[in-house]
Design a protein around this motif. Structure first.
Motif, PDB file in Angstrom:
ATOM      1  N   PHE A  84      -3.683  13.133  -5.993  1.00 37.29           N
ATOM      2  CA  PHE A  84      -3.184  12.930  -4.633  1.00 37.29           C
ATOM      3  C   PHE A  84      -4.001  11.893  -3.868  1.00 37.29           C
ATOM      4  O   PHE A  84      -3.440  10.970  -3.262  1.00 37.29           O
ATOM      5  CB  PHE A  84      -3.174  14.245  -3.854  1.00 37.29           C
ATOM      6  N   LEU A  85      -5.315  12.032  -3.854  1.00 38.40           N
ATOM      7  CA  LEU A  85      -6.138  11.102  -3.080  1.00 38.40           C
ATOM      8  C   LEU A  85      -5.976   9.669  -3.575  1.00 38.40           C
ATOM      9  O   LEU A  85      -5.968   8.722  -2.772  1.00 38.40           O
ATOM     10  CB  LEU A  85      -7.607  11.522  -3.114  1.00 38.40           C
ATOM     11  N   PHE A  86      -5.845   9.504  -4.879  1.00 38.88           N
ATOM     12  CA  PHE A  86      -5.630   8.162  -5.425  1.00 38.88           C
ATOM     13  C   PHE A  86      -4.319   7.586  -4.913  1.00 38.88           C
ATOM     14  O   PHE A  86      -4.267   6.438  -4.439  1.00 38.88           O
ATOM     15  CB  PHE A  86      -5.641   8.203  -6.949  1.00 38.88           C
ATOM     16  N   PHE A  87      -3.240   8.367  -4.981  1.00 38.35           N
ATOM     17  CA  PHE A  87      -1.942   7.879  -4.519  1.00 38.35           C
ATOM     18  C   PHE A  87      -1.947   7.662  -2.999  1.00 38.35           C
ATOM     19  O   PHE A  87      -1.285   6.741  -2.492  1.00 38.35           O
ATOM     20  CB  PHE A  87      -0.831   8.851  -4.910  1.00 38.35           C
ATOM     21  N   PHE A  88      -2.667   8.522  -2.283  1.00 44.03           N
ATOM     22  CA  PHE A  88      -2.765   8.373  -0.827  1.00 44.03           C
ATOM     23  C   PHE A  88      -3.412   7.032  -0.467  1.00 44.03           C
ATOM     24  O   PHE A  88      -2.887   6.262   0.354  1.00 44.03           O
ATOM     25  CB  PHE A  88      -3.577   9.534  -0.250  1.00 44.03           C
ATOM     26  N   VAL A  89      -4.551   6.749  -1.084  1.00 44.57           N
ATOM     27  CA  VAL A  89      -5.250   5.485  -0.801  1.00 44.57           C
ATOM     28  C   VAL A  89      -4.425   4.295  -1.284  1.00 44.57           C
ATOM     29  O   VAL A  89      -4.371   3.249  -0.624  1.00 44.57           O
ATOM     30  CB  VAL A  89      -6.651   5.498  -1.459  1.00 44.57           C
ATOM     31  N   LEU A  90      -3.759   4.456  -2.427  1.00 45.93           N
ATOM     32  CA  LEU A  90      -2.947   3.359  -2.960  1.00 45.93           C
ATOM     33  C   LEU A  90      -1.785   3.034  -2.023  1.00 45.93           C
ATOM     34  O   LEU A  90      -1.461   1.856  -1.798  1.00 45.93           O
ATOM     35  CB  LEU A  90      -2.419   3.742  -4.342  1.00 45.93           C
ATOM     36  N   ALA A  91      -1.146   4.065  -1.463  1.00 46.60           N
ATOM     37  CA  ALA A  91      -0.061   3.829  -0.503  1.00 46.60           C
ATOM     38  C   ALA A  91      -0.600   3.166   0.758  1.00 46.60           C
ATOM     39  O   ALA A  91       0.042   2.258   1.324  1.00 46.60           O
ATOM     40  CB  ALA A  91       0.637   5.144  -0.158  1.00 46.60           C
ATOM     41  N   TRP A  92      -1.763   3.618   1.222  1.00 47.18           N
ATOM     42  CA  TRP A  92      -2.400   3.007   2.399  1.00 47.18           C
ATOM     43  C   TRP A  92      -2.649   1.526   2.131  1.00 47.18           C
ATOM     44  O   TRP A  92      -2.368   0.660   2.967  1.00 47.18           O
ATOM     45  CB  TRP A  92      -3.709   3.732   2.697  1.00 47.18           C
ATOM     46  N   PHE A  93      -3.177   1.243   0.933  1.00 49.46           N
ATOM     47  CA  PHE A  93      -3.422  -0.139   0.518  1.00 49.46           C
ATOM     48  C   PHE A  93      -2.114  -0.929   0.476  1.00 49.46           C
ATOM     49  O   PHE A  93      -2.026  -2.056   0.983  1.00 49.46           O
ATOM     50  CB  PHE A  93      -4.089  -0.154  -0.858  1.00 49.46           C
ATOM     51  N   GLY A  94      -1.079  -0.349  -0.131  1.00 45.54           N
ATOM     52  CA  GLY A  94       0.183  -1.059  -0.287  1.00 45.54           C
ATOM     53  C   GLY A  94       0.856  -1.390   1.027  1.00 45.54           C
ATOM     54  O   GLY A  94       1.363  -2.506   1.221  1.00 45.54           O
ATOM     55  N   LEU A  95       0.855  -0.437   1.957  1.00 43.91           N
ATOM     56  CA  LEU A  95       1.461  -0.689   3.260  1.00 43.91           C
ATOM     57  C   LEU A  95       0.666  -1.725   4.049  1.00 43.91           C
ATOM     58  O   LEU A  95       1.243  -2.568   4.753  1.00 43.91           O
ATOM     59  CB  LEU A  95       1.573   0.622   4.043  1.00 43.91           C
ATOM     60  N   SER A  96      -0.660  -1.683   3.930  1.00 40.91           N
ATOM     61  CA  SER A  96      -1.497  -2.700   4.577  1.00 40.91           C
ATOM     62  C   SER A  96      -1.265  -4.062   3.950  1.00 40.91           C
ATOM     63  O   SER A  96      -1.232  -5.091   4.651  1.00 40.91           O
ATOM     64  CB  SER A  96      -2.978  -2.318   4.446  1.00 40.91           C
ATOM     65  N   LEU A  97      -1.103  -4.082   2.630  1.00 43.16           N
ATOM     66  CA  LEU A  97      -0.835  -5.344   1.930  1.00 43.16           C
ATOM     67  C   LEU A  97       0.485  -5.947   2.406  1.00 43.16           C
ATOM     68  O   LEU A  97       0.561  -7.149   2.702  1.00 43.16           O
ATOM     69  CB  LEU A  97      -0.790  -5.094   0.422  1.00 43.16           C
ATOM     70  N   ARG A 100     -14.979  10.242   4.928  1.00 41.73           N
ATOM     71  CA  ARG A 100     -15.091   9.513   3.670  1.00 41.73           C
ATOM     72  C   ARG A 100     -13.730   9.057   3.155  1.00 41.73           C
ATOM     73  O   ARG A 100     -13.581   7.921   2.690  1.00 41.73           O
ATOM     74  CB  ARG A 100     -15.797  10.372   2.619  1.00 41.73           C
ATOM     75  N   VAL A 101     -12.742   9.937   3.231  1.00 38.13           N
ATOM     76  CA  VAL A 101     -11.403   9.557   2.787  1.00 38.13           C
ATOM     77  C   VAL A 101     -10.851   8.449   3.680  1.00 38.13           C
ATOM     78  O   VAL A 101     -10.272   7.461   3.190  1.00 38.13           O
ATOM     79  CB  VAL A 101     -10.462  10.780   2.788  1.00 38.13           C
ATOM     80  N   ALA A 102     -11.033   8.608   4.993  1.00 31.28           N
ATOM     81  CA  ALA A 102     -10.570   7.570   5.916  1.00 31.28           C
ATOM     82  C   ALA A 102     -11.301   6.262   5.676  1.00 31.28           C
ATOM     83  O   ALA A 102     -10.715   5.180   5.787  1.00 31.28           O
ATOM     84  CB  ALA A 102     -10.770   8.031   7.363  1.00 31.28           C
ATOM     85  N   ALA A 103     -12.593   6.352   5.331  1.00 29.00           N
ATOM     86  CA  ALA A 103     -13.372   5.144   5.055  1.00 29.00           C
ATOM     87  C   ALA A 103     -12.838   4.422   3.823  1.00 29.00           C
ATOM     88  O   ALA A 103     -12.691   3.194   3.813  1.00 29.00           O
ATOM     89  CB  ALA A 103     -14.844   5.498   4.869  1.00 29.00           C
ATOM     90  N   VAL A 104     -12.559   5.175   2.774  1.00 26.16           N
ATOM     91  CA  VAL A 104     -12.022   4.558   1.554  1.00 26.16           C
ATOM     92  C   VAL A 104     -10.646   3.964   1.831  1.00 26.16           C
ATOM     93  O   VAL A 104     -10.327   2.851   1.375  1.00 26.16           O
ATOM     94  CB  VAL A 104     -11.951   5.589   0.411  1.00 26.16           C
ATOM     95  N   ALA A 105      -9.801   4.695   2.580  1.00 27.99           N
ATOM     96  CA  ALA A 105      -8.477   4.170   2.924  1.00 27.99           C
ATOM     97  C   ALA A 105      -8.604   2.893   3.750  1.00 27.99           C
ATOM     98  O   ALA A 105      -7.885   1.907   3.513  1.00 27.99           O
ATOM     99  CB  ALA A 105      -7.685   5.224   3.690  1.00 27.99           C
ATOM    100  N   SER A 106      -9.521   2.898   4.708  1.00 27.61           N
ATOM    101  CA  SER A 106      -9.729   1.704   5.532  1.00 27.61           C
ATOM    102  C   SER A 106     -10.277   0.554   4.704  1.00 27.61           C
ATOM    103  O   SER A 106      -9.915  -0.613   4.917  1.00 27.61           O
ATOM    104  CB  SER A 106     -10.687   2.027   6.681  1.00 27.61           C
ATOM    105  N   ALA A 107     -11.165   0.874   3.760  1.00 27.94           N
ATOM    106  CA  ALA A 107     -11.681  -0.161   2.865  1.00 27.94           C
ATOM    107  C   ALA A 107     -10.552  -0.751   2.031  1.00 27.94           C
ATOM    108  O   ALA A 107     -10.525  -1.965   1.765  1.00 27.94           O
ATOM    109  CB  ALA A 107     -12.765   0.414   1.965  1.00 27.94           C
ATOM    110  N   SER A 108      -9.617   0.095   1.625  1.00 32.83           N
ATOM    111  CA  SER A 108      -8.477  -0.410   0.848  1.00 32.83           C
ATOM    112  C   SER A 108      -7.619  -1.347   1.694  1.00 32.83           C
ATOM    113  O   SER A 108      -7.055  -2.321   1.186  1.00 32.83           O
ATOM    114  CB  SER A 108      -7.631   0.758   0.319  1.00 32.83           C
ATOM    115  N   ALA A 109      -7.526  -1.052   3.004  1.00 26.08           N
ATOM    116  CA  ALA A 109      -6.785  -1.942   3.897  1.00 26.08           C
ATOM    117  C   ALA A 109      -7.497  -3.285   4.007  1.00 26.08           C
ATOM    118  O   ALA A 109      -6.846  -4.344   4.056  1.00 26.08           O
ATOM    119  CB  ALA A 109      -6.634  -1.305   5.279  1.00 26.08           C
ATOM    120  N   GLY A 110      -8.829  -3.255   4.046  1.00 26.57           N
ATOM    121  CA  GLY A 110      -9.582  -4.501   4.049  1.00 26.57           C
ATOM    122  C   GLY A 110      -9.397  -5.274   2.760  1.00 26.57           C
ATOM    123  O   GLY A 110      -9.243  -6.504   2.765  1.00 26.57           O
ATOM    124  N   LEU A 111      -9.407  -4.546   1.643  1.00 26.18           N
ATOM    125  CA  LEU A 111      -9.159  -5.196   0.347  1.00 26.18           C
ATOM    126  C   LEU A 111      -7.764  -5.808   0.309  1.00 26.18           C
ATOM    127  O   LEU A 111      -7.554  -6.875  -0.288  1.00 26.18           O
ATOM    128  CB  LEU A 111      -9.323  -4.173  -0.773  1.00 26.18           C
TER     129      LEU A 111
END
Length: 442
Positions: free
Chosen positions: A44-57, A175-186
């Protein structure tokens, strides 16, 4: 994991129907470590961060790189005005739809759950807008496509953000929000690099590639999420609910108001820089338009490296210490300092040093910002609606910054990016001051 979760009474997935009376009680409040959602699988956490990344992308690349590039090639003399018009209209649209879709999500009674229909449906609608943009040949076709993209991916984004309150316990939320935010930066790096690498003569690819990735990663979360399924019918919709969708009493919920104000001002600071970054590189630093996308990509890489490192570091520090406010305040001051360096930079190298400082400061800020906002929510029961109001604090700048930018850029005959960056410094400092009155969070 089955994509069709068991039904629940607006509480936890997998609950025993015999305990229905207990589950009808109010769910966990925003300050506790409990969440209303059910235990999730390891993916779940992987897919959550990946979706956050994808929408930011998708949204970040299209709004921050692809559309400015279209305007730079369409009409160089009016590119700033065209971008301001497009960003302002898109900002109005996303401000209206995000809290509304968040509230609709809270009230959704689907066998698929509360959030999953909005994640998938929003991604599909956003893809339609991407296709419109891909083949647009005028300013107003770009505006139309951007409106559809904002509506579609905005709906998906509202549902994904609500999962922070639904599914992420407080003890790991920073921590989860930080990783999600980092994915948005990536995503900024990946998006800018994509636009720089794609052929200048293939406009369709500037939109289709990031849009398709955003839709794909959202679909993966749709299939990987064990969502809350609401079986208790919500109260009938009233017109007063429309107003309440966009409003929380700032006197009754003072901490929420100050945290919201802080995010608004900090976001206005960074949007002032990011929206006009390509044009700053062309007009202020003197880089030819044909080479500017490459310089923009390098600048965003530097920004994001500092951002990701500090995001992860301070997310860990914040969860370990329980402190949020000091990190927010210090990051705002550091961001203002970095912008001063960028304004005074005599060449590209020093400009990138300033952007590195800003990126590091923003990383420290976003590591605790989302966690702080979830901890000042009135309740988790209407997390979609309340986080929709939170979303206004970073969507409103999409409207306000272009409006403010027009007179600032006109100072001294036009294209005055120094004035715009000075305003960004003021916004950052005011944002840091806004966090100080918050009482319920350290």
């Amino acid at each position: 994991m089955s994509p069709n979760p068991p039904r629940e009474d607006n509480a936890r997935a997998g609950a025993n129907p015999a305990s229905e009376a207990i589950l009808a009680e109010p769910v966990a409040d925003a300050g506790s470590d409990e969440v209303p959602g059910s235990p999730q699988g390891r993916s779940f956490l992987f897919f959550f961060v990946l979706a956050w990344f994808g929408l930011s992308l998708a949204t970040g690349t299209i709004g921050g790189a692809a559309i400015p590039k279209v305007f730079a090639f369409l009409d160089d003399d009016t590119k700033g005005l065209n971008l301001s018009i497009t960003a302002a209209i898109g900002g109005i649209v996303v401000m209206v739809i995000t809290p509304l879709f968040g509230r609709f999500s809270d009230r959704t009674m689907s066998a698929l759950g509360k959030r999953r229909p909005w994640i998938l449906g929003g991604a599909l609608a956003g893809t339609v807008g991407v296709v419109v943009l891909a083949f647009s040949g005028s300013v107003w076709m770009v505006v139309l496509g951007w409106i559809i993209v904002q509506c579609g991916f905005g709906a998906a984004n509202a549902a994904v953000h609500a999962l922070l309150a639904d599914q992420i316990p407080k003890r790991i939320r920073a921590r989860v929000a930080a990783v999600a935010s980092a994915s948005a930066g990536l995503a900024l790096i990946v998006g800018a690099s994509l636009i720089a690498a794609l052929p200048n003569g293939a406009q369709w690819s500037w939109f289709i590639v990031p849009g398709a990735l955003g839709a794909l990663f959202s679909a993966l979360l749709f299939f990987g999420l064990r969502d809350i399924v609401r079986t208790e019918r919500p109260a009938p919709w009233k017109w007063s609910d429309v107003v309440a969708t966009y409003w929380l009493d700032p006197v009754r919920y003072r901490d929420f108001f100050w945290a919201w104000s802080c995010r608004l001002l900090v976001t206005m600071s960074i949007v002032s820089v990011s929206t006009y970054l390509l044009f700053f590189i062309i007009d202020h630093l003197g880089v030819p338009a044909e080479e500017a996308s490459g310089v923009q990509a390098i600048t965003l890489i530097i920004f994001t490296v500092g951002n990701i490192i500090m995001t992860i570091l301070f997310g860990w520090i914040s969860d370990r210490t329980g402190r949020r406010k000091a990190i927010v305040w210090a990051s705002c001051v550091l961001s203002a300092a970095g912008l001063l360096v960028a304004i005074a930079a005599p060449d590209i190298t020093m400009f990138m040093v300033g952007i590195l400082i800003v990126g590091a400061a923003q990383g420290a800020y976003v590591s605790v910002d989302i966690a702080l906002m979830t901890e000042v929510l009135p309740t988790f029961e209407e997390a979609g609606k309340d986080l929709g109001i939170v979303a206004l604090s970073y969507q409103l700048p999409q409207l306000l910054v272009p409006v403010v930018a027009v007179p600032l850029l006109a100072i001294g005959g036009g294209e005055n990016y120094t004035a715009l960056y000075v305003a960004a410094i003021v916004f950052a400092v005011l944002g840091g001051l806004s966090v100080l009155p918050i009482k319920s969070v350290r």
